[in-house]
Scaffold this active site. Structure first.
Site, PDB file in Angstrom:
ATOM      1  N   ASN A   9      54.071  67.446  47.077  1.00 48.80           N
ATOM      2  CA  ASN A   9      52.680  68.147  47.183  1.00 48.80           C
ATOM      3  C   ASN A   9      51.785  67.121  48.161  1.00 48.80           C
ATOM      4  O   ASN A   9      51.569  65.917  47.694  1.00 48.80           O
ATOM      5  CB  ASN A   9      51.881  68.179  45.607  1.00 48.80           C
ATOM      6  CG  ASN A   9      50.626  68.850  45.951  1.00 48.80           C
ATOM      7  OD1 ASN A   9      49.792  68.667  46.749  1.00 48.80           O
ATOM      8  ND2 ASN A   9      50.140  69.634  44.807  1.00 48.80           N
ATOM      9  N   ASN A  11      48.791  67.235  49.169  1.00 48.80           N
ATOM     10  CA  ASN A  11      47.534  67.194  48.735  1.00 48.80           C
ATOM     11  C   ASN A  11      47.460  66.086  47.762  1.00 48.80           C
ATOM     12  O   ASN A  11      46.522  65.272  47.793  1.00 48.80           O
ATOM     13  CB  ASN A  11      47.035  68.453  48.082  1.00 48.80           C
ATOM     14  CG  ASN A  11      46.839  69.487  49.343  1.00 48.80           C
ATOM     15  OD1 ASN A  11      45.863  69.269  50.125  1.00 48.80           O
ATOM     16  ND2 ASN A  11      47.541  70.443  48.873  1.00 48.80           N
ATOM     17  N   ASP A  68      51.880  64.644  36.936  1.00 52.83           N
ATOM     18  CA  ASP A  68      51.987  65.923  36.063  1.00 52.83           C
ATOM     19  C   ASP A  68      50.600  66.169  35.894  1.00 52.83           C
ATOM     20  O   ASP A  68      50.032  65.365  35.119  1.00 52.83           O
ATOM     21  CB  ASP A  68      53.179  65.993  35.231  1.00 52.83           C
ATOM     22  CG  ASP A  68      53.289  67.651  35.316  1.00 52.83           C
ATOM     23  OD1 ASP A  68      54.086  68.171  36.112  1.00 52.83           O
ATOM     24  OD2 ASP A  68      53.039  68.373  34.171  1.00 52.83           O
ATOM     25  N   THR A  69      50.069  67.282  36.309  1.00 47.77           N
ATOM     26  CA  THR A  69      48.832  67.647  36.081  1.00 47.77           C
ATOM     27  C   THR A  69      48.595  69.162  35.420  1.00 47.77           C
ATOM     28  O   THR A  69      49.597  69.932  35.837  1.00 47.77           O
ATOM     29  CB  THR A  69      47.960  67.968  37.324  1.00 47.77           C
ATOM     30  OG1 THR A  69      47.871  66.416  37.946  1.00 47.77           O
ATOM     31  CG2 THR A  69      46.399  68.196  37.117  1.00 47.77           C
ATOM     32  N   TYR A 150      43.456  74.756  41.868  1.00 51.68           N
ATOM     33  CA  TYR A 150      42.470  75.379  41.063  1.00 51.68           C
ATOM     34  C   TYR A 150      41.111  74.666  41.416  1.00 51.68           C
ATOM     35  O   TYR A 150      40.160  75.037  40.855  1.00 51.68           O
ATOM     36  CB  TYR A 150      42.689  75.140  39.376  1.00 51.68           C
ATOM     37  CG  TYR A 150      43.695  75.903  38.642  1.00 51.68           C
ATOM     38  CD1 TYR A 150      43.510  77.261  38.496  1.00 51.68           C
ATOM     39  CD2 TYR A 150      45.133  75.162  38.946  1.00 51.68           C
ATOM     40  CE1 TYR A 150      44.533  77.944  37.887  1.00 51.68           C
ATOM     41  CE2 TYR A 150      45.904  76.042  38.265  1.00 51.68           C
ATOM     42  CZ  TYR A 150      45.964  77.378  37.844  1.00 51.68           C
ATOM     43  OH  TYR A 150      46.987  77.854  36.988  1.00 51.68           O
ATOM     44  N   ASP A 151      40.916  73.560  42.441  1.00 48.83           N
ATOM     45  CA  ASP A 151      39.856  73.054  42.754  1.00 48.83           C
ATOM     46  C   ASP A 151      38.687  74.084  43.060  1.00 48.83           C
ATOM     47  O   ASP A 151      37.726  73.797  42.687  1.00 48.83           O
ATOM     48  CB  ASP A 151      40.115  72.233  44.073  1.00 48.83           C
ATOM     49  CG  ASP A 151      40.558  70.995  43.467  1.00 48.83           C
ATOM     50  OD1 ASP A 151      40.575  70.697  42.509  1.00 48.83           O
ATOM     51  OD2 ASP A 151      41.242  70.170  44.499  1.00 48.83           O
ATOM     52  N   LYS A 171      36.080  63.463  44.750  1.00 53.62           N
ATOM     53  CA  LYS A 171      36.695  63.976  43.746  1.00 53.62           C
ATOM     54  C   LYS A 171      37.708  62.605  43.058  1.00 53.62           C
ATOM     55  O   LYS A 171      37.786  62.761  41.944  1.00 53.62           O
ATOM     56  CB  LYS A 171      37.911  64.911  44.497  1.00 53.62           C
ATOM     57  CG  LYS A 171      39.105  65.500  43.287  1.00 53.62           C
ATOM     58  CD  LYS A 171      39.747  66.498  44.035  1.00 53.62           C
ATOM     59  CE  LYS A 171      40.752  66.925  42.955  1.00 53.62           C
ATOM     60  NZ  LYS A 171      42.096  67.437  43.710  1.00 53.62           N
ATOM     61  N   ARG A 177      43.038  62.599  38.569  1.00 52.91           N
ATOM     62  CA  ARG A 177      44.117  61.778  39.103  1.00 52.91           C
ATOM     63  C   ARG A 177      43.726  60.406  39.604  1.00 52.91           C
ATOM     64  O   ARG A 177      44.288  59.434  39.390  1.00 52.91           O
ATOM     65  CB  ARG A 177      44.534  62.518  40.565  1.00 52.91           C
ATOM     66  CG  ARG A 177      45.919  62.053  41.235  1.00 52.91           C
ATOM     67  CD  ARG A 177      46.628  62.817  41.959  1.00 52.91           C
ATOM     68  NE  ARG A 177      47.005  64.028  41.443  1.00 52.91           N
ATOM     69  CZ  ARG A 177      46.395  65.497  41.588  1.00 52.91           C
ATOM     70  NH1 ARG A 177      45.339  65.446  41.996  1.00 52.91           N
ATOM     71  NH2 ARG A 177      46.919  66.256  40.688  1.00 52.91           N
TER      72      ARG A 177
HETATM   73  P1  IMP Z   1      51.826  70.137  38.957  1.00 55.50           P
HETATM   74  O1  IMP Z   1      51.213  68.725  38.536  1.00 55.50           O
HETATM   75  O2  IMP Z   1      52.145  69.774  40.562  1.00 55.50           O
HETATM   76  O3  IMP Z   1      52.888  70.640  38.315  1.00 55.50           O
HETATM   77  O4  IMP Z   1      50.532  70.973  39.134  1.00 55.50           O
HETATM   78  C1  IMP Z   1      50.316  71.925  38.371  1.00 55.50           C
HETATM   79  C2  IMP Z   1      49.187  73.010  38.864  1.00 55.50           C
HETATM   80  O5  IMP Z   1      48.000  72.499  38.504  1.00 55.50           O
HETATM   81  C3  IMP Z   1      49.489  73.518  39.840  1.00 55.50           C
HETATM   82  O6  IMP Z   1      49.139  74.713  40.075  1.00 55.50           O
HETATM   83  C4  IMP Z   1      48.661  72.656  41.151  1.00 55.50           C
HETATM   84  O7  IMP Z   1      48.137  73.316  42.011  1.00 55.50           O
HETATM   85  C5  IMP Z   1      47.634  72.372  40.035  1.00 55.50           C
HETATM   86  N1  IMP Z   1      46.757  71.088  40.178  1.00 55.50           N
HETATM   87  C6  IMP Z   1      47.301  69.972  40.199  1.00 55.50           C
HETATM   88  N2  IMP Z   1      46.459  68.968  40.500  1.00 55.50           N
HETATM   89  C7  IMP Z   1      45.401  69.635  40.779  1.00 55.50           C
HETATM   90  C8  IMP Z   1      44.099  69.257  41.046  1.00 55.50           C
HETATM   91  O8  IMP Z   1      43.739  67.857  41.347  1.00 55.50           O
HETATM   92  N3  IMP Z   1      43.132  70.064  41.403  1.00 55.50           N
HETATM   93  C9  IMP Z   1      43.398  71.501  41.411  1.00 55.50           C
HETATM   94  N4  IMP Z   1      44.758  72.241  40.779  1.00 55.50           N
HETATM   95  C10 IMP Z   1      45.370  71.052  40.785  1.00 55.50           C
END
Ligand code: IMP
Length: 190
Positions: A9, A11, A68-69, A150-151, A171, A177
């Site tokens: 990712n 971003n 992981d988020t 989801y920002d 941010k 993060r």
């Molecule tokens: P993952 O950690 O890449 O599996 O992300 C899980 C989901 O949360 C994905 O849809 C990401 O786009 C979203 N996501 C992860 N980090 C952020 C963030 O900092 N802001 C908004 N959405 C996020």
């Protein structure tokens, strides 16, 4: 010190790059020739972070950290949580995910939500995790062009702008993060 950040990712990579001091040489998956999809099959955010970091150490030999988020929404009992990426289907489409979320919350007064990031660090034969949480709420509509995921629908507590309307540096200062990275960097400096 060389450290791989196990993400595809861009971003996330941009956010993390802005936080890492120059003494740490941050390597991306592209830098180590990793083009595969790293397995993420755990039922928890922490489990997925650990799985990704361990995978890189085992298969590529590098010290590594992985993030992981998930977005946890109070009125939805913590959903989409660990399933945030695929909330609206396998395509991992950010707009479709937000549309689904706004639909689920239509008419619901409680908009409280939080982002949770777990960063897992594999350093030689040790594994550590660092958690960052950012509390806030889900807006009625998408606002802003910056950020990702989801920002545009996340309003951090005490702010009048969504994450997508804030600068990356803002941010990072208050975000999930950024907080997890702060703990990771303190650990490395101990
Ligand atoms: P993952 O950690 O890449 O599996 O992300 C899980 C989901 O949360 C994905 O849809 C990401 O786009 C979203 N996501 C992860 N980090 C952020 C963030 O900092 N802001 C908004 N959405 C996020």
């Amino acid at each position: 010190m060389k450290l791989v950040f196990a993400t595809n990712n861009l971003n996330k990579l941009r956010e993390v790059q802005a936080l890492v001091p120059h003494q740490i040489k941050l390597l991306s998956l592209a830098d180590i020739g990793c083009e595969e999809d790293i397995p993420e099959t755990s039922q928890t955010i922490e489990g997925n972070a650990k799985q990704k970091a361990r995978y890189i150490k085992e298969h590529y030999g590098y010290n590594c950290f992985a993030d992981d988020t998930g977005l946890e929404v109070e009125a939805l009992d913590g959903a989409p949580g660990v399933y945030s990426a695929r909330y609206a289907g396998k395509a991992k489409d950010a707009n479709a995910n937000m549309d689904k979320l706004l639909k689920e919350l239509a008419g619901i007064e409680n908009r409280n939500a939080q982002f949770k990031t777990v960063i897992a660090l594999v350093l030689d034969d040790t594994l550590e995790t660092f958690t960052g949480i950012c509390k806030g709420s889900i807006t009625p509509d998408k606002k802003g062009e910056g950020g990702f995921g989801y920002d545009p629908v996340f309003l951090p507590k005490g702010y009048t702008k969504t994450f997508a309307e804030l600068l990356l540096s803002e941010k990072n200062k208050i975000g999930h993060r950024g907080k997890a990275m702060d703990l990771l960097l303190k650990f490395l400096n101990r």
